[in-house]
Design an enzyme around this catalytic site. Structure first.
Site, PDB file in Angstrom:
ATOM      1  N   MET A  30      -5.069   2.736  -2.694  1.00 50.81           N
ATOM      2  CA  MET A  30      -6.215   3.646  -2.746  1.00 50.81           C
ATOM      3  C   MET A  30      -5.780   5.065  -2.388  1.00 50.81           C
ATOM      4  SD  MET A  30      -9.681   1.670  -1.717  1.00 50.81           S
ATOM      5  CE  MET A  30      -9.475   1.732   0.063  1.00 50.81           C
ATOM      6  N   TYR A  32      -3.687   8.295  -0.428  1.00 49.15           N
ATOM      7  CA  TYR A  32      -3.388   8.837   0.892  1.00 49.15           C
ATOM      8  C   TYR A  32      -2.212   8.050   1.467  1.00 49.15           C
ATOM      9  CZ  TYR A  32      -4.531  12.108   4.564  1.00 49.15           C
ATOM     10  OH  TYR A  32      -4.488  13.173   5.440  1.00 49.15           O
ATOM     11  N   HIS A  34       1.348   6.524   2.821  1.00 48.62           N
ATOM     12  CA  HIS A  34       2.157   6.703   4.029  1.00 48.62           C
ATOM     13  C   HIS A  34       3.402   5.823   3.921  1.00 48.62           C
ATOM     14  CE1 HIS A  34       0.400   2.857   5.152  1.00 48.62           C
ATOM     15  NE2 HIS A  34      -0.813   3.376   5.102  1.00 48.62           N
ATOM     16  N   HIS A  37       3.042   2.274   2.431  1.00 45.74           N
ATOM     17  CA  HIS A  37       3.031   2.243   0.964  1.00 45.74           C
ATOM     18  C   HIS A  37       4.432   2.510   0.410  1.00 45.74           C
ATOM     19  CE1 HIS A  37      -1.231   3.582   1.853  1.00 45.74           C
ATOM     20  NE2 HIS A  37      -1.442   2.530   1.088  1.00 45.74           N
ATOM     21  N   LYS A 184       0.740   1.428  10.457  1.00 44.90           N
ATOM     22  CA  LYS A 184       0.448   2.523   9.544  1.00 44.90           C
ATOM     23  C   LYS A 184      -0.816   2.221   8.751  1.00 44.90           C
ATOM     24  CE  LYS A 184       4.411   5.010   9.850  1.00 44.90           C
ATOM     25  NZ  LYS A 184       4.538   6.460  10.026  1.00 44.90           N
TER      26      LYS A 184
END
Length: 280
Positions: A30, A32, A34, A37, A184
């Site tokens: 989705m 944004y 970090h 990911h 995270k």
């Protein structure tokens, strides 16, 4: 690296790759993004010839009072991280590209979605299953990568793939943590400085559970109660759930005699955070 906004663009690119005999890895997100990911993307890049990342804040998996509108978004930063990780293509559709005005078909599941996050977010996994099915149909990946932090989501998607005979291998990847132990999460950006400190109670509580297990405790209720007491000692924390469930069926257990998922969801202020581990 390219950014595609339409289903047609994605299908065209993937068909060309597969015509060359290339394998395709897929990381649905989705946005944004970090380091969590990034770890998924890097694994996908290492195991496939081409990698697609989807960045789509799926409205169907948000409840009426949840954070759909405020969910953090930063496509430019996301694209930079994807390119640095070796991703070949980003799929970034608008909701109208994924859901036509008369959309009326859904993918739902029982049992695995009745507990944990599904209990307090009753429509959530219907939205997850529906959008992941659509993304799998669009991208047609050989392998898809999901983080263990969303342990229930991972179990649900693995079950859905088995149940519906989808031709994709679902790969779970370890939780990535901050240096101080906080898992995270894109939602960590909601936390104030004081809330960020308070959020460490999640990983601290899980460490308490690990220590109890290491000392031979097998009574699930005793472990659950001690973990709950640890969280309740933090004034900024409000428990959504603390559970010990079978790692495969996600049903509550009375005793830890087989692989068990120790999972919790906690509100720090208005931000809902999750964390977990699986016993050996």
């Amino acid at each position: 690296m390219k950014i595609a906004a339409t289903v047609e663009e994605i299908r065209s690119a993937v068909k060309a790759w597969k015509k060359e005999g290339l394998s395709v890895g897929f990381v649905p997100t989705m946005g944004y993004l970090h380091e969590g990911h990034q770890s998924l993307m890097q694994k996908a890049v290492s195991e496939n010839d081409r990698v697609v990342v989807s960045i789509f804040v799926n409205p169907m998996q948000f409840g009426p009072s949840e954070d759909l509108e405020s969910y953090p978004r930063d496509l430019e930063k996301d694209a930079t991280l994807c390119e640095a990780s070796g991703v070949d293509l980003i799929f970034h559709p608008e909701p109208k590209e994924m859901y036509h005005p008369d959309f009326s078909s859904f993918v739902d599941m029982h049992s695995l979605t009745d507990s944990l996050c599904g209990k307090s977010r009753p429509a959530h996994f219907r939205g997850v299953c529906t959008v992941v099915t659509k993304l799998f149909n669009i991208v047609q990946p050989d392998r898809a990568y999901f983080g263990q932090k969303d342990a229930q989501q991972l179990a649900v998607i693995q079950q859905m793939v088995r149940d519906l005979n989808m031709d994709v291998t679902v790969i779970g990847c370890p939780i990535i943590r901050e240096a101080d132990g906080l898992a995270k999460s894109s939602r960590n950006s909601y936390l104030s400085a004081d809330e960020r400190k308070a959020a460490l109670v999640l990983s601290r509580a899980l460490e308490v559970a690990k220590q109890l297990l290491a000392n031979g405790e097998r009574d699930a209720a005793k472990i659950r109660n001690t973990v709950s007491e640890t969280i309740q000692a933090e004034s900024m924390a409000k428990i959504d759930y603390v559970e010990l469930v079978d790692a495969r069926t996600l049903q509550q257990v009375d005793s830890v005699e087989r692989p068990v998922l120790v999972a919790l969801a906690v509100y720090i202020g208005k931000t809902r955070l999750i964390d977990n581990f699986i016993t050996e």
